[in-house]
Every structure is written in structure tokens, then in C-alpha cells.
Design an enzyme around this catalytic site. Structure first.
Site, PDB file in Angstrom:
ATOM      1  NE  ARG A 248       4.332  -8.038  10.947  1.00  0.00           N
ATOM      2  CZ  ARG A 248       3.786  -7.254  10.003  1.00  0.00           C
ATOM      3  NH1 ARG A 248       2.824  -7.703   9.241  1.00  0.00           N
ATOM      4  NH2 ARG A 248       4.192  -6.024   9.852  1.00  0.00           N
TER       5      ARG A 248
ATOM      6  CD  GLU B 116      -2.761   1.264   2.445  1.00  0.00           C
ATOM      7  OE1 GLU B 116      -2.732   0.366   3.297  1.00  0.00           O
ATOM      8  OE2 GLU B 116      -3.511   2.252   2.505  1.00  0.00           O
TER       9      GLU B 116
ATOM     10  CE  LYS C 154       3.069   0.077   4.838  1.00  0.00           C
ATOM     11  NZ  LYS C 154       2.577  -0.057   3.466  1.00  0.00           N
TER      12      LYS C 154
HETATM   13  P1  ATP Z   1       2.986  -2.551   7.991  1.00  0.00           P
HETATM   14  O1  ATP Z   1       2.611  -3.564   9.027  1.00  0.00           O
HETATM   15  O2  ATP Z   1       4.393  -2.132   8.043  1.00  0.00           O
HETATM   16  O3  ATP Z   1       2.041  -1.396   7.911  1.00  0.00           O
HETATM   17  P2  ATP Z   1       1.612  -3.671   5.811  1.00  0.00           P
HETATM   18  O4  ATP Z   1       1.397  -5.122   5.745  1.00  0.00           O
HETATM   19  O5  ATP Z   1       0.450  -2.909   6.179  1.00  0.00           O
HETATM   20  O6  ATP Z   1       2.889  -3.350   6.651  1.00  0.00           O
HETATM   21  P3  ATP Z   1       1.720  -3.424   2.995  1.00  0.00           P
HETATM   22  O7  ATP Z   1       2.185  -2.290   2.170  1.00  0.00           O
HETATM   23  O8  ATP Z   1       0.306  -3.789   2.942  1.00  0.00           O
HETATM   24  O9  ATP Z   1       2.150  -3.078   4.464  1.00  0.00           O
HETATM   25  O10 ATP Z   1       2.639  -4.682   2.735  1.00  0.00           O
HETATM   26  C1  ATP Z   1       2.959  -5.188   1.471  1.00  0.00           C
HETATM   27  C2  ATP Z   1       3.344  -6.623   1.602  1.00  0.00           C
HETATM   28  O11 ATP Z   1       4.468  -6.763   2.474  1.00  0.00           O
HETATM   29  C3  ATP Z   1       2.220  -7.440   2.204  1.00  0.00           C
HETATM   30  O12 ATP Z   1       2.088  -8.635   1.473  1.00  0.00           O
HETATM   31  C4  ATP Z   1       2.676  -7.702   3.607  1.00  0.00           C
HETATM   32  O13 ATP Z   1       2.168  -8.905   4.073  1.00  0.00           O
HETATM   33  C5  ATP Z   1       4.200  -7.720   3.459  1.00  0.00           C
HETATM   34  N1  ATP Z   1       4.843  -7.353   4.724  1.00  0.00           N
HETATM   35  C6  ATP Z   1       4.619  -6.242   5.455  1.00  0.00           C
HETATM   36  N2  ATP Z   1       5.343  -6.269   6.594  1.00  0.00           N
HETATM   37  C7  ATP Z   1       6.048  -7.425   6.579  1.00  0.00           C
HETATM   38  C8  ATP Z   1       6.980  -8.041   7.475  1.00  0.00           C
HETATM   39  N3  ATP Z   1       7.330  -7.465   8.622  1.00  0.00           N
HETATM   40  N4  ATP Z   1       7.503  -9.240   7.113  1.00  0.00           N
HETATM   41  C9  ATP Z   1       7.160  -9.815   5.964  1.00  0.00           C
HETATM   42  N5  ATP Z   1       6.298  -9.298   5.078  1.00  0.00           N
HETATM   43  C10 ATP Z   1       5.735  -8.117   5.374  1.00  0.00           C
HETATM   44 MG    MG Z   2      -1.247  -3.931   4.691  1.00  0.00          MG
END
Ligand code: ATP
Ligand code: MG
Length: 584
Positions: free
Chosen positions: A279, A54, A289
Site C-alpha cells: 500500500r 467500501e 479512512k
Molecule cells: P483504509 O485503510 O483507508 O480504510 P481500505 O482498504 O479499508 O482503506 P477500501 O475502500 O476497502 O479501503 O479500499 C479500496 C481499495 O483500495 C482496496 O483494494 C484497498 O486495498 C486499496 N487501498 C486502500 N488504501 C490503499 C493504499 N494506501 N495504497 C494502495 N491501495 C490502497
Molecule cells: Mg478495506
């Protein structure tokens, strides 16, 4: 079930363990699943993954794990991987983030070719899908407000109850949904919900919201839309539209899988398989984020690319190489159980990479002047120094030696304790690539008693660093010639948080209470060898005995050098491994 597992294990061909000491990535459970699918002829033998960020922040090292996994699997199975921006929340998304994400994925070494997609490009199609659900009697416009919706949802122990608007006719729903789109209602007045089961043990299945009214312009679609689809509706359908075969996401979405499947099954469209993995969590930092954005906005750090940030751009500015991050992601592997990875492993990976490629130079962080009393006043010698003992091809360079030099303040003690093998009154040490010197006198500030300079003598016969009579010294110091050295600023970094797990917040505290306020030290009086005058932003070096450093890409200028310490030489990871071996 058992036999399938065994077959899966046998059918997979993980990279064979390498015998030359190199690290071989372990097989992971996702590869077993893909192998099984390929064997069964699923998806016509295609492997098609996606990385779906995102654009509401910069990517961090956790995202790197997901990028390496998705692009890595595609590469390994000769498939393809899409870059898809999951941009359905206009309030938080920006072009700046899109650009940074593209730069970071590219920098990590991955290529999405022409497969750059945006969920926002599917808004029209998603709207049509919503209409279809309504027509199938599987979605309805609800007019409860958000508090009421929460109340009606029930709890983990209590079933929810149906909304009084749940039984609106298909015609009424179609009409109202069109009018939602046309902007006839206020925010929060109505939502579109899936009609599933208000008593489902999975709370997400209790008639989840599919669309909400949001009168906020979107960074790509402008003010074309005033209703926006929710994540759970958008994500599965975006995967389906792009014919993704394996939709890999993090563990917290396991509970969403039922809804993912429900939407695709009701609409009878192409159905990718969602697979969840753990994760990445890294100690002494945060990987969310929402929290990283607070660090930036509240000024705890100097932007998203502050070298202390666990963002890709921060790590890049700190001096990390893409290879080191990819190796890190291979090493941590992919599992189904959440765990905390030691940041020392990340440091180990960059050290390992830079040891092979970084030229060695000498720099003094806290200079102490020494005067070689028996060295001719105007003489300068050019001495040979090895650029990288790990790589003879990197050759040698000349470094100037003269009567006045700088050494590190730490390398002298007037009254040395046992085991201090560096310089002390009457003590002889080696200057790297130069001569043996002996300290004869310490000059002190008469008021503070602080040592301001040292008088030494050198032995001309020890040029190059060895004594013809075979006498040994215990210490070898780095140094620079005072009149030739360049002044530089050096920034030393420590963990951003004092607490190993800053996410485990104690009562009445906030994660920001654990910030290490001493995580940045700026040293402004450093002296580095003259050859660094031509160092370009981003260039990486080992400063002998001090660690790996890179030229800062933002603040360094010719004649005004700024170096970031990427990592020290001390290998805490190897120490931890040794400790673990002792324990077992
Ligand atoms: P955050 O928790 O940092 O806000 P998010 O999952 O909301 O992360 P996205 O931009 O939606 O952020 O993530 C893009 C991809 O990266 C998704 O498939 C998510 O599952 C993966 N991702 C995010 N954080 C991690 C992590 N700590 N380890 C592995 N994959 C991750
Ligand atoms: Mg997300």
C-alpha cells in the site's frame, strides 16, 4: 522455480525506456504474473480487474494508487475494470460516499462504463452460497457469544478449541440460519461460521465468521436484511461472480488469501487469483479512512475536501491535476514491500505539470506600497507580460503600470544582509516586465517604526526590463499597480502533521497529537493583477516567484477571490535527489 522467473522476466515487454527525458513507468511484478497467465492461456486470455472501495469515506491518494493500477492494467492489456462497492457494513456506509467515489474515479480519468457493481446486490446469491456451504458440512451456526468466540480462538502460540455447537446437524444449521435471516434472534445471539480448523497456524482459518446478525438498515437494501455477510466471504465471491481474473489488493490481505481460496474451492466456483501489493504510505500525513474520518469529525480540518487532506477531493480543491496524480502513481511503482513515499515527490509531480500549463500572473501576498516619485501622477501604461515562458503559444497579456504600486514586504529590507539582492535604501532593482527602480526613502509609522511605504524613482529608459547602457541589477521583483489591483484572500498550506510518520504513535499519545496547528495561513489583504477578475473556480496560475495557486471552488466568488496555494516553487524534491546523489 528460477527458470519460470527468468521466463517471466523475458516474456514481459515493459514500455521501452524513453530517450526524450520523459519518464517511462517501470515494469512491475503484477505484469509478469499477467504475462505468464496469458502465455499459459489462463482465463481464455482475458484480463479483468476491479476497484472495490467500501463506501465508508472519501477516497485518498492511496486509493488512487489502486485505481491507477487496476484500471491501468485493464487498459494496457485491453481488458476491463469494474467499479465495485464493497458495501456489507450497513452501519458505516452512505450514498454520499458512493457519489464522491464515482466522482473521484471519473476525475482521475478512468471509466468503468456500465460495470458499476455493489456487493449488496449479491446478498441473495451470497445467502445461497452460505446454504451450500452448510449443506456440504462446511459451515455451522455457532451460539457462543463474541467474548467466548475470541477465547476459543486461541492465540498465535496456542491452538483454539472447537465450539460446543460445531457439530450441529446440517438440518439444524439450515433451520437456524434461515431463522437468523428471518430476524428471530437478537444481535450477537448466533453467527454463521466456516468449519475449517481451530488449530490452523493461520488464525483467520480458525472457523472464521461468515455472517452476523445486524439489525441496522442498509443504505441500499433498506431493512430487507438483518444478517450481513463478512468481508472475507463477500469479497472472494463477488470477484468470482464478476469473473475477475486478477484480484489485486494490498499486502495486509496476504493472510486472508488462504480463506479466499478456501471459500471458492469448497463452493467449486470460478476462482480469481488474489495478488497483493504494498500500500502507499506518504509521510507527514495519514492514509486510513478511520483516521481521516476523525480529522473531519473532530474538526481538525474543514471537511473531506479540505485542501490539506490527502483525499482526492482535497487534492483537487488544492489545485492538483488528475495527470499529476497519475504520474505520481506511475513513478512510485508497484512493489511487494511496504515503504514510505516522500510527499515531496507528489509536489514534484504537480509542479512539473503546472509548469507546462499554468499561466503566469503577478500577485502580492503581503503588500508594501511604493510611490514612484518621478512618474507622472495620472499616467497609466500597459506593459507586455509573457503568459508562460515554457509555452510561447500561450502568448502575452497587458498589465497596467502606474505611479503607486505594491511589492512584497519581504522584498524590502532597510539594512540588508549580504546576499539579499532585493530592494533596500539606495538600491536599484528591476520590476518584472516594467522598469528599474531605486529606493530613495522609507516612510515609517512614527509609533511602531514599521515601514509603511517606500519612495522610489524609476529610469524611463529601462522600460521592458533592460538598461540601454548595459547596467545590471541583481534582483527582479513582482508587483501590481495599486489602483488597478484586485483584493484577494490567499490560503497557504503546510503539512497536516508535524511528525514524519504520524502513524508511529508514542505511548500514551494519539496520532491527532501530531497535528500541525499552523498548517493553514489565511492572508486576507493580498493584491493580484486585474486580469484575474475573470478567473473561474478551479483555474490554476503561477504567481510569479510565489508558487502555483488555484481559485478555490467553494469560497471564491467574483469580486471576492480566494486562492489556494497548491505548491511553492521551491523544489524540495530536486534538493533531496541532489542530496542522495552526494551521499552515494
Ligand atoms: P483504509 O485503510 O483507508 O480504510 P481500505 O482498504 O479499508 O482503506 P477500501 O475502500 O476497502 O479501503 O479500499 C479500496 C481499495 O483500495 C482496496 O483494494 C484497498 O486495498 C486499496 N487501498 C486502500 N488504501 C490503499 C493504499 N494506501 N495504497 C494502495 N491501495 C490502497
Ligand atoms: Mg478495506
Amino acid at each position: 522455480m528460477k527458470s519460470t522467473d527468468n521466463q517471466a522476466a523475458q516474456s514481459s515487454k515493459p514500455a521501452s525506456p524513453k530517450t526524450n527525458g520523459e519518464f517511462a513507468p517501470p515494469p512491475n511484478f503484477i505484469k509478469y504474473i499477467i504475462d505468464e497467465d496469458l502465455k499459459a492461456g489462463k482465463n481464455d486470455g482475458r484480463v479483468h480487474t476491479r476497484f472495490p472501495p467500501e463506501p465508508n469515506g472519501y477516497l485518498h491518494i492511496g486509493h488512487a494508487k489502486s485505481i491507477c493500477l487496476n484500471f491501468g492494467l485493464a487498459e494496457e492489456y485491453r481488458g476491463v475494470c469494474n467499479l465495485r462497492f464493497d458495501d456489507t457494513d450497513p452501519a458505516k456506509e452512505e450514498v454520499e460516499y458512493v457519489e464522491s467515489i464515482k466522482q473521484d474515479v471519473r476525475w482521475l480519468g478512468f471509466d468503468w462504463q456500465d460495470r458499476e457493481y455493489y456487493a449488496s446486490d449479491y446478498f441473495e446469491q451470497l445467502f445461497e452460497y452460505a446454504i451450500q456451504l452448510i449443506k456440504k458440512g462446511k459451515a455451522y451456526v455457532d451460539s457462543l457469544n463474541s467474548d467466548q468466540i475470541r477465547e476459543y480462538r486461541g492465540s498465535l502460540t496456542q491452538p483454539g478449541k472447537n465450539s460446543p455447537y460445531r457439530e450441529r446437524t446440517i438440518e439444524e444449521n439450515l433451520d437456524m440460519f434461515e431463522r437468523m435471516r428471518a430476524g428471530e434472534y437478537k444481535e450477537g445471539e448466533h453467527v454463521l461460521r466456516a468449519k475449517i480448523d481451530m488449530a490452523s497456524p493461520n488464525m483467520l482459518m480458525r472457523d472464521p465468521t461468515l455472517y452476523r446478525i445486524k439489525k441496522v438498515p442498509h443504505y441500499r437494501t433498506g431493512s430487507m436484511w438483518v444478517i450481513y455477510p463478512m468481508y472475507d466471504f463477500t469479497h472472494c465471491l463477488s470477484d468470482s461472480i464478476e469473473e475477475i481474473t486478477h484480484s489485486i489488493c494490498t499486502l495486509e490481505f496476504e493472510i486472508n488469501r488462504e480463506l479466499y481460496d478456501w471459500v471458492l474451492d469448497r463452493l467449486e466456483v470460478y476462482h480469481p487469483q488474489q495478488i497483493e501489493f504494498a500500500r502507499l504510505n506518504l509521510n507527514y500525513t495519514v492514509l486510513s479512512k478511520r483516521k481521516l474520518i476523525r480529522l473531519v469529525e473532530e474538526g481538525h480540518v474543514d471537511g473531506w475536501d479540505d485542501p490539506r487532506m490527502p483525499t482526492i477531493s482535497g487534492l483537487r480543491r488544492r489545485g492538483y491535476t488528475p495527470e499529476s496524480i497519475r504520474h505520481f502513481c506511475e513513478r512510485i511503482g508497484v512493489a511487494k514491500a511496504d515503504s514510505m513515499v516522500d510527499i515531496a515527490l507528489l509536489e514534484y509531480c504537480i509542479r512539473e505539470d503546472l509548469n507546462k500549463i499554468a499561466p503566469r500572473v503577478m500577485g502580492v501576498l503581503r503588500p508594501l506600497k511604493i510611490i514612484i516619485d518621478n512618474y507622472p501622477v495620472d499616467q497609466v501604461e500597459e506593459l507586455d507580460a509573457i503568459n508562460n515562458p515554457e509555452d510561447p503559444d500561450m502568448g502575452t497579456r497587458k498589465i497596467p503600470f502606474s505611479r503607486e504600486l505594491y511589492i512584497e514586504q519581504d522584498d524590502f529590507m532597510e539594512e540588508p544582509p549580504k546576499k539579499f539582492f532585493r530592494l533596500a535604501p539606495g538600491r536599484e532593482v528591476r520590476l518584472r516586465y516594467a522598469y528599474f527602480i531605486t529606493c530613495v526613502d522609507a516612510v515609517k509609522d512614527p509609533e511602531t517604526g514599521e515601514v509603511t511605504a517606500l519612495h522610489c524613482t524609476y529610469d524611463p529608459l529601462t522600460r521592458g526590463g533592460d538598461a540601454p547602457d548595459g547596467r545590471k541589477v541583481r534582483g527582479t521583483l513582482h508587483w501590481v499597480s495599486a489602483s488597478h489591483a484586485l483584493a484577494a484572500e490567499v490560503r497557504l498550506y503546510d503539512h497536516l502533521f508535524l511528525k514524519e510518520n504520524p502513524n508511529a504513535v508514542e505511548e500514551a499519545k494519539d496520532f491527532s497529537d501530531y497535528i500541525n496547528t499552523n498548517s493553514l495561513k489565511k492572508l486576507t489583504n493580498c493584491m493580484v493583477e486585474p486580469g484575474l477578475a475573470t478567473a473561474a473556480p478551479g483555474d490554476r496560475f503561477q504567481f510569479e516567484r510565489l508558487g502555483y495557486f488555484c481559485v478555490d471552488t467553494k469560497d471564491s466568488k467574483a469580486g471576492d477571490l480566494v486562492f489556494n496555494r497548491t505548491v511553492t516553487l521551491r523544489d524540495t524534491w530536486a534538493k533531496i535527489l541532489r542530496g542522495q546523489r552526494h551521499k552515494t
